[in-house]
Each structure stands twice: as C-alpha cells, then as structure tokens.
Design an enzyme around this catalytic site. Structure first.
Site, short mmCIF file in Angstrom:
data_model
loop_
_atom_site.label_atom_id
_atom_site.label_comp_id
_atom_site.label_asym_id
_atom_site.label_seq_id
_atom_site.Cartn_x
_atom_site.Cartn_y
_atom_site.Cartn_z
N ASP A 99 0.93 -0.92 0.04
CA ASP A 99 0.04 -0.08 0.09
C ASP A 99 0.93 1.05 -0.10
O ASP A 99 2.01 1.21 0.87
CB ASP A 99 -0.79 0.07 1.36
CG ASP A 99 -2.36 0.21 1.04
OD1 ASP A 99 -3.28 -0.57 1.32
OD2 ASP A 99 -2.49 1.22 0.29
N ASP A 206 -2.87 4.71 -2.83
CA ASP A 206 -3.96 5.46 -1.91
C ASP A 206 -4.32 6.74 -2.32
O ASP A 206 -3.39 7.27 -2.64
CB ASP A 206 -3.25 5.32 -0.32
CG ASP A 206 -4.28 5.51 0.60
OD1 ASP A 206 -5.23 4.84 0.93
OD2 ASP A 206 -4.31 6.54 1.37
N GLU A 265 -6.21 3.99 -6.24
CA GLU A 265 -7.29 4.28 -5.57
C GLU A 265 -7.94 5.71 -6.00
O GLU A 265 -7.41 6.53 -5.31
CB GLU A 265 -7.37 4.15 -4.16
CG GLU A 265 -8.65 4.16 -3.35
CD GLU A 265 -8.62 4.84 -1.99
OE1 GLU A 265 -7.74 5.63 -1.71
OE2 GLU A 265 -9.40 4.61 -1.36
N HIS A 340 -10.91 -3.17 2.60
CA HIS A 340 -10.88 -2.85 3.95
C HIS A 340 -11.65 -1.44 4.36
O HIS A 340 -11.96 -1.26 5.50
CB HIS A 340 -9.51 -2.64 4.42
CG HIS A 340 -8.77 -1.33 3.62
ND1 HIS A 340 -8.50 -1.33 2.47
CD2 HIS A 340 -8.59 -0.18 4.42
CE1 HIS A 340 -8.05 -0.16 2.08
NE2 HIS A 340 -8.08 0.57 3.18
N ASP A 341 -12.11 -0.94 3.33
CA ASP A 341 -13.11 0.36 3.84
C ASP A 341 -14.61 -0.03 3.32
O ASP A 341 -15.43 0.78 3.49
CB ASP A 341 -12.43 1.32 2.56
CG ASP A 341 -11.25 1.94 2.91
OD1 ASP A 341 -10.55 2.57 1.92
OD2 ASP A 341 -10.84 2.08 4.03
O1 TEU Z 1 -9.43 5.64 1.37
C1 TEU Z 1 -9.48 6.86 1.07
C2 TEU Z 1 -11.14 6.93 0.82
O2 TEU Z 1 -11.49 7.54 -0.27
C3 TEU Z 1 -11.94 6.14 1.80
O3 TEU Z 1 -11.21 5.98 2.76
C4 TEU Z 1 -12.96 7.38 2.06
O4 TEU Z 1 -12.47 8.65 1.83
C5 TEU Z 1 -13.19 7.33 3.43
O5 TEU Z 1 -13.66 6.12 3.81
C6 TEU Z 1 -14.04 8.43 3.98
O6 TEU Z 1 -15.24 8.45 3.04
C7 TEU Z 1 -7.77 5.44 1.68
C8 TEU Z 1 -7.68 4.36 2.45
O7 TEU Z 1 -8.36 3.15 1.80
C9 TEU Z 1 -8.47 4.56 3.77
O8 TEU Z 1 -8.35 3.17 4.73
C10 TEU Z 1 -7.71 5.54 4.49
O9 TEU Z 1 -8.62 5.89 5.66
C11 TEU Z 1 -7.75 6.82 3.58
O10 TEU Z 1 -7.30 6.65 2.39
C12 TEU Z 1 -6.68 7.82 4.38
O11 TEU Z 1 -5.43 7.23 4.04
#
Ligand code: TEU
Ligand code: CA
Length: 602
Positions: A99, A206, A265, A340-341
């Site tokens: 990542d 990311d 992403e 994971h999100d």
């Molecule tokens: O995610 C960014 C992202 O677009 C989502 O996390 C979304 O913005 C967030 O859930 C709020 O709606 C990346 C990673 O995947 C995430 O786990 C991190 O929290 C984020 O960046 C910050 O690094």
C-alpha cells in the site's frame, strides 16, 4: 500478440495485517502469522498479494498514518519478517504489492515534526501551512470551509507557529506538499525505491488523485448549511498538477525497475475520459484504478453512513461501465466487490441470511471470476464472511470514521433515540469495520485467529463460518472460489480478457451477460468434462460464454438472450463435474435463489 504484462492476469488477495493471523498471542495479526499461512493462499489459487500498511504508525487510521516508510509497525513484526515474506511469496510464484500512502504522513513522521517546529525550518513547506482568516467579529477562522473525510475542518490549528495545517483525513494525517520538489523526491526514495529495492512487485496507490492541491483554498459552496457533513474535500480531486506528478513518479521511481504494477485508488471521478488520463497505456501514469461506482451504491449523499436505496440495475450499470471502459482503448480495468474500507459483499449485494449466505457467496464468486480485468479478493470474502451482527454495541466498532460519525450524530441529533438508531442502522450496513473483524480460520477459540484477546471482536458466526469447515466441502464458498479461480485461469481469454455484453438490463433480479474472446485471439478449448478433461483431444473451440446470476431470494426463469436462441449452449455445472447439454431454446430453466450459472456457447 504482444507479451501481456503480468498484472493483467493478476488475481490479487488483499491482506489486512491486523486481522489476518496473530502468531504471538498479543491479539494483533502480524507478518509471521501471514508467513505461516502462505500455503493456504497458494492453494486458493491467488498469484499476487496486496498487503495493507504494515509500516511504523501510531495506528490512528489503522496504519494509513505512516510515521516511517522504511520501518515496520512493531506489533506487526520487523524488516527481517518482511524480507522473509517477500522470499516466501516469490518462492511460491506469488508477487507482492504494498500500500503506497503518500498523500499524507502521520503527524509523528519526523518530516512533520521538523516542519511544525518553526516557520523557518527547511521542511516547513513539506506540508501545507496557512495563516488564519478573521471574521467580522475578529474571531480566528480556518483558511477555508472544507470538511475532512473523518469529520471537522481540513485545517488544524498549530499554537506554536500560529498557523493552520491541511489534512484531508484525520488531524493526525497532515497532507504532504507535492508542489515542493524536494518533498516528492524524498517520497520517491523512502516510500517507493526503498521497497522496490527489496523486490516488491508494485503498489496499490492510496487516494491517488488528491496529491495536487488547488492554487487557492477558496470556500466551497456549502449548499445545505444544516448539513454538518457536506464534504468539500472530495470536491478536490484531480488537481492541476496531478498528471505531471504521476508521470514523474512513474518515470523516476518505478519505470527503472521494469514491470512494476500500480493500481490507483481513485475516488470521486465518475467520468471515464478523466480516468483514461490516469490509466491510458501511453500516459505512463498508472496501470489501472479501482472504480468505486459499485462500492458507493447505498452510501448516503448527505453522509456516507446514511444509507440510500439501490437495486440490481444500479450494480449492473456500475459493473458494465467499467467492463466496457477498456473497449477500443489501450488501457486496463479492475474487478472487486470488497476491501478494508467496505462492508461485506454478501451483506451489501446479495444475502447474508443463514439460508442464503453460501449460495450468495458462490454467486458473487461466479460473477467476479467471469468479469474482465485484474481481480481483487479481500480476506474473508472467499469464505463468505458477513457484516457484523446487528446486536453488537457501537463500541465494538473500532474505526475512527465510525466513531467520529457516531459522535457527530450525537451532537447533531442531541442524542434523540430515533436519530441515533438511524445512525446505528447506517453503521450496521456500511461501516468500514465489517471488513476488519478477525479472519475466521477454524471453530476453536477466537476462530483460530489468536491465542490472546483479539484487538477486535470475532464475528459470532465463526463456529459455522471458517476456513477449516469449508476446505473439504465441495460446494463451500472456499471450495467454489478455488475452483472458479482455476476456471478463470483455464479460460482466461473468455473470462479475464473477454468482451462483456449485458442483456435484459431492466431485470431487477437476474444479471445476464456474455463474454466473448477478443477478435484477435483464438477461442478456448473445452472438453466435455468442464474440469479440464482428461481426454487427450483438444476439445471444442469456444469463443463465447453466457453467465446468468439470480440475485434474488426467489426462483427466476432463465431467459437465454434471443441472440443465442439458435446456439447450442452447454451448461458448465461448476458444482459437479458433469456437463449437461441442451438447445439454447430448450425448455426455460429455473434458477434457484442466488443461483448462478455459466454456459459455453457452442
Ligand atoms: O481511502 C480513501 C477513501 O477514499 C476512503 O477511505 C474514504 O475517503 C473514506 O472512507 C471516507 O469516506 C484510503 C484508504 O483506503 C483508507 O483506509 C484511509 O482511511 C484513507 O485513504 C486515508 O489514508
Ligand atoms: Ca501478534
């Protein structure tokens, strides 16, 4: 045909280190635990591993707040463990992507510690500092009204140097200033080259479209003052120097190492033409991006966790858009339903009811493994892990995004029970935590994840839903995923690279599509026994397949598209090894609830 780069045939398994496997009983997953299960991953049939952040971090955002790109979060293990992991994977022919979190660092990173120490510090402009504004009553105000992803302003006041610093995410995640060349060079050395030198094969990048900030931080139009969540930061993606930066990063930090895989992403960018500027081969920026159209379905426009209705047609439209995106273009695409999100796909897009969960998991597996693009599977998806049970209290949810939302709802509603129940319903459906409960290995204590007290509660259904119980059951989600990954590889020209065509779009229960080999490539060769056949003949050449997926809890009529009525379709019964043949126009079959099928079109 031109040698295909390896990442177009990658089948990527995402590991969330804290929740994969704990080897030393401290309740936290770790790299030695992951190393102990590489045979499991190899048997599943994946060929690439994406490891979510394992770097040194205070863990405010589960490692997406990095304090040292060149060292490991101590509870996860050591650099020596990482070298063992890389070696263990490569020995098995599995590649590793890490990542790459370079929009921001942790506020504990020494770069930020220096930057905040004084306005004269040489690293002051490695981050984004601005003086306050003052309102009519002389009150100090942040430079503009943007709100951060996890709530509050994107500006954090620093008493010592009397300025604000920018953070699109948590205050503990200050944004790096990419406009400063020295900062970019340091990022390339520390976050990228350091790991490529260790043999890492690529990166998941990311928030890849947020690095270039606007010239001026002007106020966003908050059209709904009552809405304390109207995000403004996501409006700021795809800034003026984005493509310049990614071209430089690719040219200087990655291209010298050969075929380094990059998957970006890329949120908040619905326009395919804009995406092409990132992933067109001749752009030399990224190989591919995650498209969030499907994942965003159901998420609120007011706030992400205020769910809104959607139906299968929205899912079909989202997937179809990114299947057809590559047509006529020298570019590539991705296929995924979890990370994971995101909450669990059986709960979000099918059914996690006990009587439907396994069929739903197989249905989603059949869909994902027959779609074109690089395929990503998230840990636990292969055994059909479901969302956290409704009865868990909110304090079992550990994600700052969930906790911040809960607190803001409490303020916004004054604690009104109905309002708070609505907030809890949103969390129960959409919170990022659903993906972060410990992976369920077997029916022993803590699902075999840890001998100690897990950092996050284990899902209650672990005695029934676990890897051990599914390994040898031929129709289990795990066995089905394993068979489908082999099937996808065996017929890659159809399923990993074929042309997608949807039929019967208005059908709210059944998803019907064909896949056809690209015209420049030959067909696939199919034996009468789909399991790859043992007869020495090459079998029949097949150029098209039909996939039908019943996303409902009711029986549905199988409607073979008119275009295929005069073809012979051969049902590939993936659950058993026989193959039944009948005319496409033969008696309409009935699809059982959450049943999916794939047919070769002869
Ligand atoms: O995610 C960014 C992202 O677009 C989502 O996390 C979304 O913005 C967030 O859930 C709020 O709606 C990346 C990673 O995947 C995430 O786990 C991190 O929290 C984020 O960046 C910050 O690094
Ligand atoms: Ca551990």
């Amino acid at each position: 045909e031109r040698l295909r780069p390896w990442w177009k045939d990658a089948i990527v398994y995402q590991v969330y280190p804290a929740s994969f496997k704990d080897s030393n009983g401290d309740g936290i997953g770790d790299i030695p635990g992951l190393i102990s299960e590489l045979d499991y991953l190899e048997t599943l049939g994946i060929n690439t591993l994406w490891l979510s952040p394992m770097y040194k971090s205070p863990q405010v955002d589960m490692g997406y707040d990095i304090s040292d790109f060149e060292d490991i979060h101590e509870p996860f293990g050591s650099l020596a463990d990482m070298e063992k992991l890389i070696d263990g994977l490569h020995k098995r022919g599995i590649r590793l992507i890490l990542d790459l979190v370079i929009n921001h660092t942790s506020d504990q990173h020494h770069w930020f510690q220096e930057s905040r120490s004084s306005k004269e510090n040489p690293k002051r402009n490695w981050y984004i500092w601005r003086p306050p504004r003052y309102d009519a009553s002389g009150q100090r105000q942040p430079p503009n009204n943007w709100r951060a992803a996890f709530g509050g302003s994107v500006w954090e006041w620093d008493e010592k140097t009397q300025e604000y610093y920018l953070h699109y995410f948590a205050p503990e995640q200050p944004d790096l200033n990419w406009d400063n060349e020295a900062t970019r060079k340091a990022i390339y050395d520390s976050a990228i080259r350091f790991w490529l030198d260790k043999g890492v094969d690529g990166f998941r990048v990311d928030t890849v479209n947020k690095y270039s900030k606007p010239k001026e931080f002007i106020d966003a139009e908050i059209t709904d003052p009552k809405n304390p969540w109207q995000y403004a930061y996501p409006l700021f993606c795809n800034g003026p120097r984005m493509h310049e930066f990614l071209k430089e990063m690719n040219r200087d930090a990655m291209a010298p190492y050969g075929e380094v895989m990059t998957v970006g992403e890329l949120p908040c960018t619905p326009d395919s033409k804009e995406i092409l500027r990132y992933v067109g081969a001749e752009e030399r920026e990224l190989n591919m991006v995650f498209h969030f159209d499907m994942i965003y379905l159901g998420m609120g426009t007011v706030h992400k966790y205020m769910p809104e209705p959607f139906d299968l047609r929205d899912v079909k439209a989202a997937l179809g858009k990114w299947q057809r995106f590559i047509e006529g273009q020298d570019t590539w695409t991705t296929v995924f339903a979890e990370n994971h999100d995101s909450a669990r796909s059986v709960s979000r897009f099918a059914s996690d009811a006990p009587e439907h969960r396994e069929a739903s998991s197989r249905l989603l597996a059949l869909m994902l493994t027959t779609l074109t693009g690089t395929l990503f599977i998230y840990q636990g998806q292969e055994i059909g892990m479901a969302n956290i049970p409704r009865h868990w209290p909110v304090d079992e949810y550990k994600d700052l995004e969930t906790q911040n939302f809960w607190e803001r709802m409490r303020k916004h509603t004054g604690g009104d029970p109905e309002g708070m129940e609505a907030a809890m319903d949103g969390i129960r459906l959409l919170a990022r935590d659903h993906a972060r409960t410990p992976l369920q290995w077997d029916g022993s204590k803590n699902a075999g994840f840890s001998a100690g007290r897990p950092w996050m509660r284990v899902h209650d259904d672990y005695p029934e839903v676990n890897i051990e119980r599914q390994r040898d059951r031929s129709n289990s989600p795990l066995a089905f995923w394993t068979r489908m990954l082999r099937f996808r590889k065996q017929f890659a020209a159809l399923f990993a690279h074929g042309i997608f065509r949807e039929f019967d779009h208005e059908n709210k229960a059944v998803f019907t599509y064909t896949k056809e080999v690209q015209n420049h490539s030959g067909g696939v060769y199919v034996h009468t026994d789909d399991a790859g056949g043992d007869d020495e003949s090459r079998g029949e050449e097949v150029k098209k397949a039909l996939v039908v997926l019943n996303f409902s809890a009711a029986e549905q009529h199988l409607v073979v598209p008119r275009e295929l009525r005069d073809c012979r379709v051969r049902l590939v019964r993936l659950s058993v090894s026989t193959v039944a043949e009948h005319d496409g126009a033969a008696a309409p079959e009935v699809l059982a609830p959450y049943e999916g099928r794939v047919y070769f079109v002869l």
